[in-house]
Write a protein that holds these residues in place. Sequence first.
Motif, PDB file in Angstrom:
ATOM      1  N   SER A  82       0.870  -1.169   0.000  1.00  0.00           N
ATOM      2  CA  SER A  82       0.000   0.000   0.000  1.00  0.00           C
ATOM      3  C   SER A  82       0.909   1.222   0.000  1.00  0.00           C
ATOM      4  CB  SER A  82      -0.898   0.013   1.227  1.00  0.00           C
ATOM      5  OG  SER A  82      -0.132   0.356   2.367  1.00  0.00           O
ATOM      6  N   PHE A  83       0.327   2.387  -0.284  1.00  0.00           N
ATOM      7  CA  PHE A  83       1.137   3.596  -0.373  1.00  0.00           C
ATOM      8  C   PHE A  83       0.851   4.528   0.790  1.00  0.00           C
ATOM      9  CE2 PHE A  83       1.053   1.970  -4.642  1.00  0.00           C
ATOM     10  CZ  PHE A  83       2.314   2.252  -5.135  1.00  0.00           C
ATOM     11  N   SER A 133      -3.263   5.900  -3.146  1.00  0.00           N
ATOM     12  CA  SER A 133      -3.140   5.715  -4.581  1.00  0.00           C
ATOM     13  C   SER A 133      -4.230   4.765  -5.059  1.00  0.00           C
ATOM     14  CB  SER A 133      -1.747   5.144  -4.900  1.00  0.00           C
ATOM     15  OG  SER A 133      -1.633   4.841  -6.254  1.00  0.00           O
ATOM     16  N   ILE A 134      -5.273   5.356  -5.637  1.00  0.00           N
ATOM     17  CA  ILE A 134      -6.380   4.536  -6.145  1.00  0.00           C
ATOM     18  C   ILE A 134      -6.698   4.978  -7.564  1.00  0.00           C
ATOM     19  CG2 ILE A 134      -7.456   4.100  -3.903  1.00  0.00           C
ATOM     20  CD1 ILE A 134      -9.339   6.473  -4.571  1.00  0.00           C
ATOM     21  N   LEU A 135      -7.700   4.362  -8.189  1.00  0.00           N
ATOM     22  CA  LEU A 135      -8.149   4.778  -9.510  1.00  0.00           C
ATOM     23  C   LEU A 135      -9.413   5.612  -9.309  1.00  0.00           C
ATOM     24  CD1 LEU A 135      -7.765   1.249 -11.154  1.00  0.00           C
ATOM     25  CD2 LEU A 135      -6.104   3.104 -11.169  1.00  0.00           C
ATOM     26  N   ASP A 152     -11.557   7.449 -10.978  1.00  0.00           N
ATOM     27  CA  ASP A 152     -12.760   7.433 -11.813  1.00  0.00           C
ATOM     28  C   ASP A 152     -13.394   6.048 -11.938  1.00  0.00           C
ATOM     29  OD1 ASP A 152     -13.734   9.857 -12.489  1.00  0.00           O
ATOM     30  OD2 ASP A 152     -12.573  10.099 -14.322  1.00  0.00           O
ATOM     31  N   PHE A 153     -12.778   5.050 -11.306  1.00  0.00           N
ATOM     32  CA  PHE A 153     -13.370   3.714 -11.275  1.00  0.00           C
ATOM     33  C   PHE A 153     -14.316   3.631 -10.065  1.00  0.00           C
ATOM     34  CE2 PHE A 153     -10.469   0.595 -13.729  1.00  0.00           C
ATOM     35  CZ  PHE A 153     -10.260   1.527 -14.724  1.00  0.00           C
ATOM     36  N   THR A 154     -15.264   2.705 -10.119  1.00  0.00           N
ATOM     37  CA  THR A 154     -16.057   2.470  -8.913  1.00  0.00           C
ATOM     38  C   THR A 154     -15.178   1.758  -7.895  1.00  0.00           C
ATOM     39  OG1 THR A 154     -16.786   0.300  -9.626  1.00  0.00           O
ATOM     40  CG2 THR A 154     -18.175   2.155 -10.246  1.00  0.00           C
ATOM     41  N   GLU A 188     -14.757  -1.788  -8.935  1.00  0.00           N
ATOM     42  CA  GLU A 188     -13.855  -1.986 -10.064  1.00  0.00           C
ATOM     43  C   GLU A 188     -12.393  -1.819  -9.654  1.00  0.00           C
ATOM     44  OE1 GLU A 188     -14.673   0.460 -13.495  1.00  0.00           O
ATOM     45  OE2 GLU A 188     -14.237  -1.174 -14.865  1.00  0.00           O
ATOM     46  N   GLU A 230      -7.681   0.988  -0.326  1.00  0.00           N
ATOM     47  CA  GLU A 230      -6.343   0.610  -0.750  1.00  0.00           C
ATOM     48  C   GLU A 230      -5.926  -0.734  -0.158  1.00  0.00           C
ATOM     49  OE1 GLU A 230      -2.013   2.557  -1.458  1.00  0.00           O
ATOM     50  OE2 GLU A 230      -3.562   3.806  -0.585  1.00  0.00           O
ATOM     51  N   ILE A 265      -7.645  -3.393  -2.134  1.00  0.00           N
ATOM     52  CA  ILE A 265      -6.957  -3.612  -3.414  1.00  0.00           C
ATOM     53  C   ILE A 265      -5.771  -4.545  -3.207  1.00  0.00           C
ATOM     54  CG2 ILE A 265      -5.592  -2.503  -5.224  1.00  0.00           C
ATOM     55  CD1 ILE A 265      -7.339   0.001  -4.856  1.00  0.00           C
TER      56      ILE A 265
END
Lengths: 329, 251, 306
Positions: free
Chosen positions: B85-86, B90-92, B94-96, B99, B158, B161
């Motif tokens: 992890s950061f 740090s994620i995406l 615009d994704f749900t 996702e 995060e 993920i």
Amino acid sequence: MRDAQTEVTRALLQPPRTPALLMFVALVLVPLAARFGAESFILSVFTRTIIFAIAALSLDLILGYGALVSFGHAAFMGIGSYAVGILATHGVDEILLQMLVAMLAAIVFAVATSAVSLRASGVYYIMSTLAFGQMLYFFAVSLSAYGGDDGLTLSGRSRLLGTHILANDRAFYYVALALLAGFYLLAQRITASRFGRVLRGIRENPVRMRAIGFEPFRYQLTACALAGAVCAISGVLLANLAEFVSPAYMTWQRSGELLAMVILGGMGTLWGAILGAIAFLLLEEVLSGLTEQWRLILGPILILVALGGRGGLAGLYARLRRRTGGGAP
Amino acid sequence: MSSPLLAVDSLRKSFGTLVVSDDVSLTIEPGELHALIGPNGAGKTTLIHQLSGTLTSDHGRIVFDGGDITSLSLAQRVRLGLARSFQITSILPDFTVLENVAVAAQARAGSSFRFFAPVGDEAALNESAHGALARVGLSERSAVRAGSLAHGEKRLLELAIALATAPRLLLLDEPLAGLGQEESKAAIALLRRLKSEVTIVLVEHDMDAVFDLADRISVLVNGRVIATGTPREIRGSAHVRAAYLGDEVPL
Amino acid sequence: MSTALLLVQTLNGLQLGILLFLIAAGLTLVFGVMDFINLAHGVQYMIGAYLAAMFCAWTGSFWAGIALTLPAALAFGLLLEVLVFRHLYGRDHLDQVLATLGLIIFLNQAVKTVWGAAPLSVPMPDLLSGSIALMDGLLYPVYRIALIGVGLATAGVLYLLINCTRVGMLVRAGATNAPMVSALGVDIGRLFMIVFGFGAMLAGFAGAMVAPILSVEPGMGDNLLILTFVVIVIGGIGSIRGAFVAALMVGLIDTLGRAFGPQLLRLVLAPAAASQTGRSLAPMLIYILMAAVLFYRPSGLFPVKQ
């Protein structure tokens, strides 16, 4: 609040189908409407529009979904048209064969140049795609056996499965339209696939994608090859429409126009790119009919779109829908 | 005695004349939660970067589960089961939420060079994503755009993920940073549940949490490991106290 | 190949390089300091040539014409900055590309509307016309030599400005780390404006200087613009020194490649094949050079960004 967010998310995930459908229906009807006017002129304008829509669609695949600002995309149109010109000179005039060669050549060029360009980022990436486009342009100029600077006039349109059906303007129009529709559906599948999700993820945050196990390079390279191959088909069609092949098809200005079409229509929506190509070319057509000085109007329009239009025409559509409350699909 | 999951041997990294990792050697045993502590600038985040492959080391060797991974990239190490992890989320955006996690599961489940089938319909990916979200308690938010989550929720996302990549070793860089008191408590409870499932290397400034959770602790000062031991040993070490002198970290 | 020919082509290459540098200097700063993609820099070169043609015709004097062109080009650059560019700082690169592309389309048409589609010419000043003998039987135009001299002098002045003045220091700092300079309380908006106006003036100056030896026509800046991009990418975006080195490299390689490429290839290929390959390869040389530089040094030869 929660519901509003979910709504936005759903809009993000499901691009609206209505405008795309309306657009294609209108395009199907164009030849019928053309009968009431200067038929061959209108048909040729719209065939050209569809051809550029294919190119813009392919650009949107890497620009809108991969955030790769390619300033040399017209090179692939050039590759497609020269595949037609060179093969026809040597007696190969079957369009399916020409398309195959065009796509293969485009893939080779895309992989070779992207392998270098993708090492650079930001402005350097943009500039290196521009440089490779120029390289191919000058290469075409130097092909004296195939017309060099002056270009190459074809003796006629290619054959389709041995027939001369493409010589009929209306048939040619529908073939181009069918290809556009096919590529649109294909691009929709690709962007919603595993591959497309990885590509979109890299656009959002490449470090995050690396940290879950994806090497961006391989996916970006593949996307460039795909986009190049599709764009090469538009080149094949353009050569057939004009019955002429020229280095002018791959000037950097042409690459810039392709970018303008995608931005004008709205990136990352696919149908926006098609709409952008239609809007751009029809605008050009209408303005140049009004006055000789039409570029004095087109230029400022592009500047205004850049300054004010966020998300292009597709973005405008999304905002209008939200305002009129037409949320649920 | 079982062989260590991760063995770090004489790792070194310098930026110009500044040495940030100086001859670091460490072993991480399977199943343990190993905390890295030390004053600011001790080189903890740099070490996480080196272990995860975000930074390449100038010298030294990293062996993960018996294989030398020193020259592997970040992405290659993740595929072997080493997730991170950061410190800065740090994620995406615009994704749900779903996702964000599903794409991580996708990285471990077959090739992503598939172009036609809609990935949103892949039940296996969605299930493992829902599973990871349930583990961190984010199930309710799965349909929300990730960028609109609250800060604490993003930290949890995060973590989900990282979990979705099916890691055998989890490198967590200050997972509690910026969390409120309540969120922090919940996150600590979550880490306690996780430590029974996966081996964890934890960098954290919250000393109460560290001494509460860790099986073993390594102390980093100026890029060097000055002590490794159980929380009790570290608490009692005069050497560590001396190194921290002047620093207000309570031991 | 004779020594005389080599010398002439080297001078020609040098001259192209100097010209490229004058245009690239402003552009590399605009790219570097403002992270701004300005496609319209080539039209500023064109505008400079048109202004020179107009002022020279009005005043009947080359020198007076050039003297008037400089402030006019500066004013024009500042006008564009206020009307268009300042609204695009910090925006997406794509918006910048689209807006400056629009500017190119507009200005290329505008010069046609104002000055007509036919190429204009600027008479050579008497003082600099004629040729001098560089060696036995080798005449070289005085004007071209003067051009190289003026270009080198300008490069020198630019070097002093960048390295020895306060604004120059800020520009260098801005190219390395713009947010930092802004955080230090410098009015970054004004710095941008100065850099932009100055870059526009340099490009206009370059256009004015070549007006007597080239025809002044719409679109004359378009292809030069691309060469300029090649220069700043090879040199490293934001680096004046890099722009200088790369400009000379590009000028020399392009000129000498076109002149001697086919002959050199004749050493390894059959004559017919050599001239064919040489002719197709020569214009591509600089792009191949750029690809090679990017491959080994993805941030150019003199990277400045941190």
